[in-house]
Scaffold this motif. Structure first.
Motif, PDB file in Angstrom:
ATOM      1  N   THR A   1      -1.110  11.366 -15.041  1.00 29.52           N
ATOM      2  CA  THR A   1      -2.289  10.613 -14.630  1.00 29.52           C
ATOM      3  C   THR A   1      -2.105   9.155 -14.874  1.00 29.52           C
ATOM      4  O   THR A   1      -1.278   8.705 -15.548  1.00 29.52           O
ATOM      5  CB  THR A   1      -3.561  11.094 -15.389  1.00 29.52           C
ATOM      6  OG1 THR A   1      -3.307  11.014 -16.782  1.00 29.52           O
ATOM      7  CG2 THR A   1      -3.908  12.490 -14.948  1.00 29.52           C
TER       8      THR A   1
ATOM      9  N   ILE B   1       2.244   1.754  -3.541  1.00 27.98           N
ATOM     10  CA  ILE B   1       1.198   2.232  -4.449  1.00 27.98           C
ATOM     11  C   ILE B   1       0.842   3.682  -4.139  1.00 27.98           C
ATOM     12  O   ILE B   1       0.722   4.512  -5.047  1.00 27.98           O
ATOM     13  CB  ILE B   1      -0.048   1.320  -4.364  1.00 27.98           C
ATOM     14  CG1 ILE B   1       0.277  -0.051  -4.947  1.00 27.98           C
ATOM     15  CG2 ILE B   1      -1.239   1.954  -5.086  1.00 27.98           C
ATOM     16  CD1 ILE B   1      -0.777  -1.105  -4.677  1.00 27.98           C
ATOM     17  N   THR B   2       0.709   4.012  -2.860  1.00 25.23           N
ATOM     18  CA  THR B   2       0.372   5.381  -2.462  1.00 25.23           C
ATOM     19  C   THR B   2       1.453   6.359  -2.891  1.00 25.23           C
ATOM     20  O   THR B   2       1.160   7.434  -3.416  1.00 25.23           O
ATOM     21  CB  THR B   2       0.171   5.458  -0.934  1.00 25.23           C
ATOM     22  OG1 THR B   2      -0.855   4.543  -0.558  1.00 25.23           O
ATOM     23  CG2 THR B   2      -0.205   6.854  -0.493  1.00 25.23           C
ATOM     24  N   GLU B   3       2.699   5.984  -2.683  1.00 22.81           N
ATOM     25  CA  GLU B   3       3.808   6.852  -3.075  1.00 22.81           C
ATOM     26  C   GLU B   3       3.864   7.017  -4.598  1.00 22.81           C
ATOM     27  O   GLU B   3       4.081   8.112  -5.100  1.00 22.81           O
ATOM     28  CB  GLU B   3       5.131   6.300  -2.555  1.00 22.81           C
ATOM     29  CG  GLU B   3       6.284   7.242  -2.726  1.00 22.81           C
ATOM     30  CD  GLU B   3       6.128   8.544  -1.958  1.00 22.81           C
ATOM     31  OE1 GLU B   3       6.680   9.562  -2.420  1.00 22.81           O
ATOM     32  OE2 GLU B   3       5.468   8.557  -0.917  1.00 22.81           O
ATOM     33  N   TYR B   4       3.626   5.938  -5.304  1.00 22.83           N
ATOM     34  CA  TYR B   4       3.625   5.990  -6.773  1.00 22.83           C
ATOM     35  C   TYR B   4       2.530   6.921  -7.273  1.00 22.83           C
ATOM     36  O   TYR B   4       2.753   7.756  -8.139  1.00 22.83           O
ATOM     37  CB  TYR B   4       3.440   4.582  -7.346  1.00 22.83           C
ATOM     38  CG  TYR B   4       3.295   4.561  -8.847  1.00 22.83           C
ATOM     39  CD1 TYR B   4       4.405   4.721  -9.667  1.00 22.83           C
ATOM     40  CD2 TYR B   4       2.048   4.394  -9.439  1.00 22.83           C
ATOM     41  CE1 TYR B   4       4.277   4.707 -11.049  1.00 22.83           C
ATOM     42  CE2 TYR B   4       1.910   4.382 -10.806  1.00 22.83           C
ATOM     43  CZ  TYR B   4       3.024   4.532 -11.606  1.00 22.83           C
ATOM     44  OH  TYR B   4       2.889   4.527 -12.967  1.00 22.83           O
ATOM     45  N   ARG B   5       1.346   6.780  -6.697  1.00 20.97           N
ATOM     46  CA  ARG B   5       0.220   7.620  -7.125  1.00 20.97           C
ATOM     47  C   ARG B   5       0.460   9.083  -6.766  1.00 20.97           C
ATOM     48  O   ARG B   5       0.166   9.966  -7.565  1.00 20.97           O
ATOM     49  CB  ARG B   5      -1.077   7.132  -6.508  1.00 20.97           C
ATOM     50  CG  ARG B   5      -1.580   5.870  -7.158  1.00 20.97           C
ATOM     51  CD  ARG B   5      -2.914   5.475  -6.617  1.00 20.97           C
ATOM     52  NE  ARG B   5      -3.385   4.272  -7.276  1.00 20.97           N
ATOM     53  CZ  ARG B   5      -4.380   3.541  -6.856  1.00 20.97           C
ATOM     54  NH1 ARG B   5      -5.033   3.885  -5.755  1.00 20.97           N
ATOM     55  NH2 ARG B   5      -4.732   2.457  -7.504  1.00 20.97           N
ATOM     56  N   SER B   6       0.963   9.348  -5.581  1.00 16.89           N
ATOM     57  CA  SER B   6       1.202  10.741  -5.193  1.00 16.89           C
ATOM     58  C   SER B   6       2.315  11.352  -6.042  1.00 16.89           C
ATOM     59  O   SER B   6       2.291  12.534  -6.360  1.00 16.89           O
ATOM     60  CB  SER B   6       1.529  10.856  -3.713  1.00 16.89           C
ATOM     61  OG  SER B   6       2.797  10.323  -3.419  1.00 16.89           O
ATOM     62  N   TYR B   7       3.295  10.541  -6.418  1.00 19.66           N
ATOM     63  CA  TYR B   7       4.361  11.035  -7.290  1.00 19.66           C
ATOM     64  C   TYR B   7       3.793  11.410  -8.650  1.00 19.66           C
ATOM     65  O   TYR B   7       4.110  12.468  -9.189  1.00 19.66           O
ATOM     66  CB  TYR B   7       5.449   9.972  -7.447  1.00 19.66           C
ATOM     67  CG  TYR B   7       6.574  10.414  -8.362  1.00 19.66           C
ATOM     68  CD1 TYR B   7       7.554  11.278  -7.904  1.00 19.66           C
ATOM     69  CD2 TYR B   7       6.635   9.967  -9.676  1.00 19.66           C
ATOM     70  CE1 TYR B   7       8.578  11.710  -8.750  1.00 19.66           C
ATOM     71  CE2 TYR B   7       7.649  10.375 -10.517  1.00 19.66           C
ATOM     72  CZ  TYR B   7       8.602  11.251 -10.055  1.00 19.66           C
ATOM     73  OH  TYR B   7       9.611  11.657 -10.889  1.00 19.66           O
ATOM     74  N   GLY B   8       2.946  10.573  -9.187  1.00 13.83           N
ATOM     75  CA  GLY B   8       2.332  10.857 -10.491  1.00 13.83           C
ATOM     76  C   GLY B   8       1.468  12.085 -10.451  1.00 13.83           C
ATOM     77  O   GLY B   8       1.489  12.927 -11.354  1.00 13.83           O
ATOM     78  N   ILE B   9       0.703  12.252  -9.379  1.00 18.21           N
ATOM     79  CA  ILE B   9      -0.165  13.419  -9.241  1.00 18.21           C
ATOM     80  C   ILE B   9       0.669  14.676  -9.047  1.00 18.21           C
ATOM     81  O   ILE B   9       0.414  15.714  -9.644  1.00 18.21           O
ATOM     82  CB  ILE B   9      -1.161  13.223  -8.071  1.00 18.21           C
ATOM     83  CG1 ILE B   9      -2.157  12.118  -8.431  1.00 18.21           C
ATOM     84  CG2 ILE B   9      -1.886  14.525  -7.742  1.00 18.21           C
ATOM     85  CD1 ILE B   9      -3.003  11.655  -7.275  1.00 18.21           C
TER      86      ILE B   9
ATOM     87  N   THR C   1       0.829  -1.202   0.000  1.00 16.97           N
ATOM     88  CA  THR C   1       0.000   0.000   0.000  1.00 16.97           C
ATOM     89  C   THR C   1       0.868   1.258   0.000  1.00 16.97           C
ATOM     90  O   THR C   1       0.568   2.230  -0.701  1.00 16.97           O
ATOM     91  CB  THR C   1      -0.947   0.003   1.214  1.00 16.97           C
ATOM     92  OG1 THR C   1      -1.722  -1.198   1.199  1.00 16.97           O
ATOM     93  CG2 THR C   1      -1.882   1.207   1.191  1.00 16.97           C
TER      94      THR C   1
END
Length: 104
Positions: free
Chosen positions: A104, A91-99, A88
């Motif tokens: 997107t 995934i959270t770090e990956y998503r926040s990095y992309g944002i 988790t």
């Protein structure tokens, strides 16, 4: 910056093998405690209070200085939950990095 988490995940998966020597679990405590303390510090610097607490408590759970004594079955459950926390976190770090980067 997902390499420490992957190392910890691999070691925790290997810890589910009941034939490991006791020394492996001692090494696991040192590695996991260090990785979780490092990740908690990173979360603190990024002002992610929830992650800081979760990772800090997990570091304390795996600390080798004042070990928490649980039976093998309970440790197996804790290890699986810890793997879920690590996945988790990745995934959270990956998503926040992309944002943060406008992707997107």
């Amino acid at each position: 910056m997902w390499i420490p988490q992957v190392i910890c995940i691999i070691m925790l998966l290997w810890a589910l093998n009941p034939n490991n020597p006791y020394a492996y679990y001692t090494l696991l405590r040192w590695v996991c405690c260090g990785i979780f303390a490092y990740l908690a510090f990173q979360s603190f610097e990024q002002k992610k209070q929830g992650w800081t607490w979760l990772l800090g408590i997990t570091a304390l759970l795996y600390n080798p200085i004042f070990p928490v004594h649980l039976n093998r079955e309970l440790w197996s459950v804790v290890n699986v939950v810890t793997i879920i926390i690590l996945i988790t976190a990745i995934i959270t770090e990956y998503r926040s990095y992309g944002i943060d980067k406008g992707e997107t």
